[in-house]
Motif scaffolding. Sequence first.
Motif: not given
Length: 179
Positions: A149-153
């Motif tokens: 999730p952090c990477f996609y954000n």
Amino acid sequence: MTTLNKIESLLRDQRGAPPIADWHPELSGDIDIVIKADGRWIHEGGEIKRHKLVKLFASILRREEDGEYYLLTPVEKWRITVEDLPLQIIDFEVNDVASGRRIVVKTNVDTWVELGKQYPLSVVTDGATQEPQPAVQLNHGLQARVSRPCFYNLVELAECRNETMILFAGGQEFELGSV
């Protein structure tokens, strides 16, 4: 977006870490601790569920030139097993200021670091799955895997240049992968 003052306080208000760079004891042996790829710490088959204990162990963890991970005290050095990377990036805060974007990331043991030259973000592609494997370089030879999730954000904050996603942070450019 986060205020610059909040980012400064996240970085400033952390407790000091033990001086493990100064500790060089002889190897005491192996200890049955495994850090799983999902970030869970396992001791003798059971999960260590006390977050404060995991934080304590993480504060005395070092990866040495031999590629192995060790828990250290001034007089002991215990080798442990790490399946992927020992820590996880689970959150981040962003502030865009006139001088550029600042991004601070939070590990699963509640430490914050600012992406930049000292703490760079790198992304390699898994040869078998072709999935990106983002990581942040930390102190003592450690790295933290950036959660999906952090990477996609972070990708949402990136700009496309010549079919490559580029994230600007801390005066640096980080390649996140091809479009």
